[in-house]
Design an enzyme around this catalytic site. Structure first.
Site, PDB file in Angstrom:
ATOM      1  N   ILE A  33       7.709  50.797 -34.581  1.00 24.68           N
ATOM      2  CA  ILE A  33       8.319  49.354 -33.774  1.00 24.68           C
ATOM      3  C   ILE A  33       9.464  49.332 -33.977  1.00 24.68           C
ATOM      4  CG2 ILE A  33       5.663  48.904 -33.548  1.00 24.68           C
ATOM      5  CD1 ILE A  33       5.900  47.396 -35.967  1.00 24.68           C
TER       6      ILE A  33
ATOM      7  N   ASP B 261      15.050  33.784 -50.455  1.00 27.94           N
ATOM      8  CA  ASP B 261      16.155  34.072 -48.665  1.00 27.94           C
ATOM      9  C   ASP B 261      14.805  33.570 -47.987  1.00 27.94           C
ATOM     10  OD1 ASP B 261      17.508  35.392 -47.043  1.00 27.94           O
ATOM     11  OD2 ASP B 261      16.823  37.576 -47.045  1.00 27.94           O
TER      12      ASP B 261
END
Length: 493
Positions: free
Chosen positions: A187, A306
């Site tokens: 994917i 992050d």
């Protein structure tokens, strides 16, 4: 006592004679003696006998891989975590080095500081052309033979050092078997490897849909391998419904597999782009869920470093914090000037001082909340240098007038204060979104090594929450007022 002593001596003599006979037969089969010494991984090292280096290091067979105490390609940091007591030992493979063969390593806690690796020593187990394993002057046809010999002798002289082998350490729950993981469909690709959909058979025999990150170590640098291992170590200790779950790591052989909970809707930013019609009420709930996840991280004394919608996943109606590659396990994380960073999500103190703290996470969470509520890229239309100027000068992102003032005040005042000490904690922010949405904080997920809070601890938490509300009335007033009515959508107050 004398009779018992003599009987014991005869038993030891017979055992020694058997060992000598076995070694002699092995020598007749294999020719020159091949030796094992203490080495730096990826290199070979002759022992003091000056005998020849190993002819070959054959691949580990399926029987060895199946052994409960064979740990495959786990990192040295994981070995340090597993070998806690003097005399603990295990078997693994070396980390990859360009142009070097993979070696089987016997790692042991020797109970006293060594030159390089704390209290650990690592010994290469070489292999003859005939498939026999060699440790010191002994030849063994299987690893169980080596283990039985080490445990029987208890103290073995390797090189110039007497080493105790008291307990062989078995694989932990997070060390998965490749045979239990099936890849089905590719994917995507991550920073260091490929991502697949697949199925994982858990310890209850259930087939669970998962996402699988595959890594071929030979294609990675040593620093990249360390980063992958470090992220896995952080993730396996996180158990919360708003944190993506790591089922474990399959590291017996290559490729290494990180087996992760499947969030069927994918990355949060992509989901929001594809569903701009997402109602305002649902967007606020997403903010609350993300806040709960970050609060849990901070309770574990971690800094994500992050936070952004691209680093969150969405599945089964829940936002889940993910991507822990930059996560710091420290009160603050300093980075060198010039380090690449996601500028549009950075706090002023990160921009100016190159430092990450939990308070810089709070600022970045505010940008994440803006992404969820408003949608799109932060500071769209501005170049990165222009964004840096805005962040330094305290110019915030703006919200549409339709967003309730209680929401914008929580983010602008609580998350985007210029001074870090003036920002809320993530616990404060979570309380704000909890009351704005009437969503209760989820408790940490119970695991075999983690029990949910007791009634006593819940009472203590409730009391602490009451004290906090009394101590910080200014902060909590805007939170409590917003809970008086449940909004179906955004409207200007």
């Amino acid at each position: 006592m004398s009779a018992a002593y003599n009987r014991k001596s005869r038993e030891c003599s017979r055992a020694s004679a058997k060992d000598r006979t076995r070694r002699k037969k092995a020598s007749e089969l294999t020719g020159p003696l091949l030796t094992t010494g203490t080495v730096t991984e990826g290199t070979t090292n002759n022992s003091d006998s000056g005998k020849a280096e190993p002819i070959s290091y054959g691949p580990v067979d399926s029987e060895t891989v199946a052994l409960s105490y064979y740990h495959g390609l786990i990192s040295r940091e994981d070995v340090q975590e597993l070998l806690k007591k003097p005399g603990d030992f295990l078997f693994r493979l070396t980390e990859p080095y360009p142009g070097q063969p993979r070696n089987v390593i016997l790692s042991v806690n020797v109970g006293q500081p060594t030159d390089k690796d704390g209290e650990l020593m690592h010994y290469v187990i070489s292999k003859t052309e005939n498939g026999l394993y060699i440790l010191n002057d002994g030849y063994y046809s299987t690893f169980p033979e080596i283990v039985r010999s080490l445990l029987r002798m208890k103290t073995t002289r390797i090189g110039k050092k007497d080493v105790q082998f008291l307990h062989v350490v078995k694989r932990k729950r997070w060390e998965l078997r490749h045979r239990d993981v099936d890849t089905e469909k590719k994917i995507g690709e991550g920073a260091f490897g490929e991502v697949y959909l697949g199925k994982f058979t858990n310890q209850d025999g259930e087939r669970v849909p998962v996402a699988i990150k595959l890594f071929k170590l030979e294609a990675l640098t040593k620093e990249q391998i360390k980063s992958i291992n470090r992220e896995a170590r952080i993730m396996r200790n996180l158990h919360h419904s708003n944190i993506i779950k790591l089922y474990g790591v399959a590291a017996e052989i290559e490729p290494i597999m990180l087996v992760i909970e499947l969030a069927d809707k994918g990355a949060l930013n992509t989901y929001l782009e594809k569903h701009p019609e997402t109602p305002a009420e649902k967007r606020l709930q997403m903010c609350a869920q993300a806040a709960f996840g970050v609060e849990y991280l901070h309770s574990k004394h971690l800094i994500h470093c992050d936070l952004a919608a691209r680093n969150c996943l969405y599945g089964e109606g829940k936002v889940k914090i993910s991507d822990f590659g930059m996560t710091a396990d420290a009160p603050e994380q300093k980075v060198p000037k010039g380090t690449k960073a996601p500028i549009r999500w950075l706090a002023p103190d990160t921009v100016v001082h190159c430092v990450y703290t939990q308070k810089t996470d709070v600022y970045s969470f505010g940008v994440l909340a803006w992404e969820i509520i408003v949608g799109g890229e932060p500071y769209a239309g501005f170049l990165n240098p222009e964004v840096l100027v805005k962040i330094r000068e305290g110019v915030h992102l703006e919200f549409p007038e339709s967003v309730p003032s209680k929401v914008t005040q929580l983010i602008k005042t609580g998350c985007w204060a210029m001074a870090p000490q003036a920002r809320y904690t993530m616990k404060d922010v979570s309380s704000g979104f909890e009351d704005l949405t009437n969503i209760a904080r989820p408790e940490p997920i119970a695991t075999p090594h983690h029990k949910s809070s007791s009634r006593t601890s819940r009472k203590a938490a409730k009391k602490a929450s009451y004290i906090q509300r009394e101590t910080f009335p200014g902060r909590m007033s805007l939170i409590n007022e917003s809970a008086k009515k449940k909004r179906k959508g955004f409207s200007k107050d």
